[in-house]
Scaffold this motif. Structure first.
Motif, PDB file in Angstrom:
ATOM      1  N   GLU A  42      -2.375   2.756 -10.980  1.00 15.88           N
ATOM      2  CA  GLU A  42      -3.556   2.727 -11.655  1.00 15.88           C
ATOM      3  C   GLU A  42      -3.414   3.782 -12.858  1.00 15.88           C
ATOM      4  O   GLU A  42      -3.700   3.408 -14.010  1.00 15.88           O
ATOM      5  N   ASN A 101       0.721  -1.218  -0.028  1.00 14.83           N
ATOM      6  CA  ASN A 101       0.013   0.133   0.131  1.00 14.83           C
ATOM      7  C   ASN A 101       0.777   1.281  -0.044  1.00 14.83           C
ATOM      8  O   ASN A 101       0.454   2.238  -0.643  1.00 14.83           O
ATOM      9  N   HIS A 115      -1.187   3.480  -4.741  1.00 18.98           N
ATOM     10  CA  HIS A 115      -1.896   2.478  -5.819  1.00 18.98           C
ATOM     11  C   HIS A 115      -2.357   3.477  -6.715  1.00 18.98           C
ATOM     12  O   HIS A 115      -2.741   3.184  -7.961  1.00 18.98           O
TER      13      HIS A 115
END
Length: 205
Positions: free
Chosen positions: A160, A152, A156
């Motif tokens: 993306e 994490n 992220h």
């Protein structure tokens, strides 16, 4: 991993030699044909990016894959370390200098079936170069996939965004708690994702 760690993976054969009383199991995989290393029909070519201590690539080599281990091209210390680790573990792997985002001659000869990245999403400044390199390799190798993990902490949303930018899509996404032993999962700070990425064939050129 872009580190010069000297840790290594010990093969079952080495463990047995060190402790004759220890029972070991060696797994050998063949694809098609007779059960011998000289008569099988399918070969899997695996490329590991940012190999560092090379554990994923070593494991893949041990089960019969044709493996190329890569790390930063100008970091000869890390590349020499990888070669040493392969020698210690009797793993027949190619070792290649490959810097993400650099289009040197060796990258044009790589056509892997699987691209591995054990812990390559840790420095967000390098993400764009990483995905550019992965995209080039996937385009050069029809049907190939990129399998990696990220924490994490990796951001992220940036991952993306870059996947969309480079025309990539996620095929599978596994939560770390679903594939790690409970004793390991309990010690996680945040979460780890295992992801399988490929080209988004529906994305317009």
């Amino acid at each position: 991993m872009h580190s010069a760690s000297s840790s290594s993976y010990s093969s079952p054969e080495a463990a047995a030699a060190a402790d004759p009383g220890r029972m070991t199991t060696v797994s050998r995989h063949y694809f098609g044909g007779a059960s011998s290393d000289r008569d099988h029909h399918l070969r899997v070519d695996i490329l590991e990016l940012g190999a560092g201590t090379s554990l994923p690539g070593l494991v893949a080599a041990k089960v019969g894959a044709n493996v190329t281990l890569t790390d930063i091209a100008d970091n000869t210390e890390v590349l020499d370390n990888i070669r040493q680790i392969c020698g210690v573990n009797d793993a027949n792997c190619n070792v290649l200098g490959l810097t993400w985002g650099d289009w040197d001659e060796p990258i044009f000869d790589l056509h892997p079936d699987i691209i591995l990245g054990a812990d390559v999403l840790y420095d967000s400044a390098k993400f764009d170069d990483l995905f550019a390199t992965v995209t080039f390799l996937l385009e050069s190798s029809p049907g190939a996939v990129f399998i990696t993990t990220y924490h994490n902490r990796s951001g992220h949303h940036l991952i993306e965004f870059l996947m969309v930018k480079w025309g990539l899509k996620c095929l599978k996404l596994l939560d770390g708690f679903s594939f790690l032993p409970s004793c390991k999962a309990a010690s996680l700070q945040g979460n780890i994702q295992l992801v399988e990425i490929t080209l988004d064939k529906e994305k317009p050129k």
